[in-house]
Each structure stands twice: as C-alpha cells, then as structure tokens.
Design an enzyme around this catalytic site. Structure first.
Site, PDB file in Angstrom:
ATOM      1  N   THR A 133       1.394  -0.581   0.215  1.00 17.87           N
ATOM      2  CA  THR A 133       0.078   0.021   0.086  1.00 17.87           C
ATOM      3  C   THR A 133       1.018   1.302   0.128  1.00 17.87           C
ATOM      4  O   THR A 133       2.147   1.310  -0.096  1.00 17.87           O
ATOM      5  CB  THR A 133      -1.327   0.023   1.217  1.00 17.87           C
ATOM      6  OG1 THR A 133      -1.507   1.179   1.333  1.00 17.87           O
ATOM      7  CG2 THR A 133       0.224   0.062   2.580  1.00 17.87           C
ATOM      8  N   ASP A 134       0.158   2.530  -0.191  1.00 17.07           N
ATOM      9  CA  ASP A 134       0.977   3.163  -0.390  1.00 17.07           C
ATOM     10  C   ASP A 134       1.079   4.279   0.913  1.00 17.07           C
ATOM     11  O   ASP A 134       1.993   4.679   1.325  1.00 17.07           O
ATOM     12  CB  ASP A 134       0.223   4.828  -1.201  1.00 17.07           C
ATOM     13  CG  ASP A 134      -0.693   5.014  -1.249  1.00 17.07           C
ATOM     14  OD1 ASP A 134      -1.803   3.782  -0.257  1.00 17.07           O
ATOM     15  OD2 ASP A 134      -1.778   5.885  -1.621  1.00 17.07           O
ATOM     16  N   GLU A 135       0.330   3.535   1.971  1.00 17.30           N
ATOM     17  CA  GLU A 135       0.074   4.161   3.321  1.00 17.30           C
ATOM     18  C   GLU A 135       1.796   3.582   4.211  1.00 17.30           C
ATOM     19  O   GLU A 135       1.877   4.436   4.735  1.00 17.30           O
ATOM     20  CB  GLU A 135      -0.799   3.388   3.771  1.00 17.30           C
ATOM     21  CG  GLU A 135      -2.372   3.882   3.206  1.00 17.30           C
ATOM     22  CD  GLU A 135      -3.622   3.492   4.672  1.00 17.30           C
ATOM     23  OE1 GLU A 135      -3.361   3.244   5.302  1.00 17.30           O
ATOM     24  OE2 GLU A 135      -4.526   3.264   3.475  1.00 17.30           O
ATOM     25  N   TYR A 160      -1.706  -0.442  11.042  1.00 18.80           N
ATOM     26  CA  TYR A 160      -1.670  -1.197   9.767  1.00 18.80           C
ATOM     27  C   TYR A 160      -0.767  -0.890   8.732  1.00 18.80           C
ATOM     28  O   TYR A 160      -0.103  -1.871   8.700  1.00 18.80           O
ATOM     29  CB  TYR A 160      -3.595  -1.028   8.955  1.00 18.80           C
ATOM     30  CG  TYR A 160      -3.467  -0.737   7.624  1.00 18.80           C
ATOM     31  CD1 TYR A 160      -2.864  -2.884   6.906  1.00 18.80           C
ATOM     32  CD2 TYR A 160      -3.812  -0.046   6.586  1.00 18.80           C
ATOM     33  CE1 TYR A 160      -3.168  -2.580   5.350  1.00 18.80           C
ATOM     34  CE2 TYR A 160      -3.386  -0.006   5.205  1.00 18.80           C
ATOM     35  CZ  TYR A 160      -3.338  -1.994   4.592  1.00 18.80           C
ATOM     36  OH  TYR A 160      -2.795  -2.222   3.054  1.00 18.80           O
ATOM     37  N   LYS A 164       2.082  -3.514   6.874  1.00 18.90           N
ATOM     38  CA  LYS A 164       2.428  -3.800   6.005  1.00 18.90           C
ATOM     39  C   LYS A 164       4.026  -2.835   5.417  1.00 18.90           C
ATOM     40  O   LYS A 164       4.927  -3.614   4.552  1.00 18.90           O
ATOM     41  CB  LYS A 164       1.650  -2.530   4.844  1.00 18.90           C
ATOM     42  CG  LYS A 164      -0.244  -3.557   4.926  1.00 18.90           C
ATOM     43  CD  LYS A 164      -0.518  -4.664   4.385  1.00 18.90           C
ATOM     44  CE  LYS A 164       0.367  -4.504   3.001  1.00 18.90           C
ATOM     45  NZ  LYS A 164      -0.039  -6.187   2.360  1.00 18.90           N
TER      46      LYS A 164
END
Length: 330
Positions: A133-135, A160, A164
């Site tokens: 993810t870009d997060e 989260y 990741k």
C-alpha cells in the site's frame, strides 16, 4: 505455470484471480484464502468451475500448511494479496494485523524459499510478488504538489501501515539475503465491485440507499488517490509477467479527491441511479470526530510503471465510479 494467489476471495484478489483464470487457460490458478469476514467465495463464483482453477481454504500464517500447498500444486509463482487492510480495525486490534500481515507474509516467504530451494532448478523461473500500500510512505501535505515515488522513505503512521511496511521489508530482505526472486508494488486506494462494505465507497452507497448518515471524518479535506480495481488487476498481470525480480513499482490512479468531494460525487451518482432529484440525499452528509493518526494526503507517482512497462488507467473516474455504484445497487 502454476500460480498461487493469496486472498483471492477478497476484493482485489478476486479480480486478479478472475483475470488470470480467464486470460491464461494454460495456467493453473490456486486461490488460497482463509475466508475471514472479508473473504467471500461469491466473488469468484463465476469461475469456480473452470478446469484451471482450484480453491484452498488455509491461513497464510500456517507455515507447514502453506509449504504443503506450494509443494502439492508445484507452485511457480506467488501473488500475495491476503492481508488485514482496514485502518480503523488496526487501531482497535493491532495484534491481528501483525499476525496476518507480518507473520503471514514471513511464513509464505519462508515456505517459498524452502520449497523452491529444494527443487533441482532452484529459484529459476520462480517469483514472489507482494502487493502493498501507499500508506507505508506516511503522509503528504495537502498543497505541496509532491507525490510518493519508489524512492520515498517509509514513515507509516497506523498499525495497519506499520504492519504492511514490515512485510515489505521482509520481502526485500529475502531477496537480498537469500536471492529469492521478489517484486513489491505499492498501490493507492482501490475502489470497484466486490469491496467489503466497511470501506468508504460501498458503505456510503448502502447508507444513501437506506437514508442513513454519511459520516465524514473531520472537515473532509483528507485527500486520496483512487485506483479502479480492474486497472490495478491489469497492472499486477503486467508486472508479474514483465518486471525484473528485485523491482518496486508504485500503482496509482492519478486521481486525487478530497473525501468530501468524493462523497458529494457519490451522492449525486447514487441519487441519479435511484431516480431521485438532484440534492435529494445531500442532507445525509455529517461530520464526525477525525480518526486517530489520520494521514492528510496520499498521492502516487506511477511514472516508472508507465515508462518501463507501458501501463496506464483505462477508465475515467466518473465512468468507473458509476459502474461501481450500479454493481452495488444490483
């Protein structure tokens, strides 16, 4: 080729499974999913009887079982999508996110390394493709004009995104330490049919239909880059077949929206599909206390993917969002 797709009964995974099963009839696609709350075999019911498709219910964190599956089906490639992905849930229960996203990824990596390494050909012709993810990059300022690139340092802010980020590091560590052929991609917010209804777009479509409030965090000025799930699936297909092991690619929709503008657009489209007059459901928009650690802006620069492999989104946001609304209303 025998390809293991984890999380294939989930949102993004089901679109990838369907694409591979239909596009590559000479491949054997093995769909591994634990079938937690977010996994639904109805998402892949249309290809369930295809001769080149097999479903296996298992937990990616179960190392002996995962290694057995890789051996049993002579898996050559792994596309790893299985993950806990809801930020609010991660704030309430970070342990589950660490177990699935970190330890589950580690179990898959170790199983692939041991099983592939035991074969006469070794790692030749094998690939472990990890979807992230870009997060993991943290947050951007609202109006600074910057974007996340493949070189952006990691700075996760939620349990989260931290889980990741950790899984990404393990994937790269297995490439650098053991020579395992790996690829990592980081994508922006996905939307489209078959998304679990706790996510913003399906939740709000349901609430509009039921006349329930549409809770917008803070002032609704947080910005996200929205990527249509079928465009993401096409990117995964392209990267799986064309990218070099050790590569990283960002996948984004080049499609930034503030949350409040997205919600207003969604209300307009749903009302139109329901035959309601313009503005009929606007009163449902309500503002609620902002989420803990709520990142202000995500924006992906997909230049590397476009220039090296020729990928680009195919549908306009309005067109794809309307198709998404219609699918949920049906």
């Amino acid at each position: 080729m025998n390809v293991l797709i984890t999380g294939g009964a989930g949102f993004i995974g089901s679109h990838v499974v369907r694409l591979f099963v239909t596009k590559y009839p000479d491949y054997h696609i093995v769909n591994l999913d634990k079938l937690t709350y977010a996994g639904n075999l109805d998402n892949v019911a249309d290809i369930a009887d295809k001769p080149n498709y097999t479903f296996v219910q298992a937990d990616i964190a179960d190392y002996p079982r995962v290694r057995e599956i890789i051996r049993q089906y002579s898996i050559d490639g792994i596309i790893h999508l299985a993950a806990e992905s809801h930020v609010d849930r991660s704030i309430e229960d970070p342990f589950t996110f660490a177990r699935t996203n970190v330890m589950g990824t580690l179990a898959l990596l170790q199983a692939a390394k041991e099983e592939w390494g035991s074969r006469p050909e070794g790692f030749a012709g094998k690939l472990f493709y990890h979807i992230s993810t870009d997060e993991v990059y943290g947050a951007l300022e609202l109006n600074d004009g910057k974007f996340f690139t493949e070189e952006t340092p990691y700075s996760p802010h939620s349990p989260y995104s931290a889980s990741k980020a950790s899984s990404d590091h393990f994937v790269r560590a297995y490439h650098d330490t053991y020579g395992l052929p790996t690829i990592v991609t980081n994508c922006s917010n996905n939307y489209g049919p078959a998304q679990y209804p706790e996510k913003l777009i399906p939740l709000f479509i349901s609430n509009i239909v039921k006349g329930k409030p549409l809770p917008v965090y803070g002032r609704g000025d947080n910005v996200r880059d929205w990527l249509y799930v079928e465009d993401h699936a096409r990117a995964i297909d392209l990267i799986f077949h064309k990218a070099q092991p050790g590569s990283t690619y960002n996948i984004g929709g080049n499609n930034e929206w503030t949350n409040i503008d997205l919600v207003r657009t969604l209300v307009r489209i749903v009302d139109a599909q329901l035959g309601n007059p313009p503005g009929h459901s606007d009163h449902l928009i309500t503002y609620v206390t902002d989420r803990l650690g709520h990142d202000k802006r995500y924006a992906i620069d997909s230049t590397k993917l476009r220039d090296e492999l020729g990928w680009a989104p195919t549908k306009s946001f309005e067109e794809a969002l309307t198709q998404t609304v219609i699918s949920y209303l049906k």
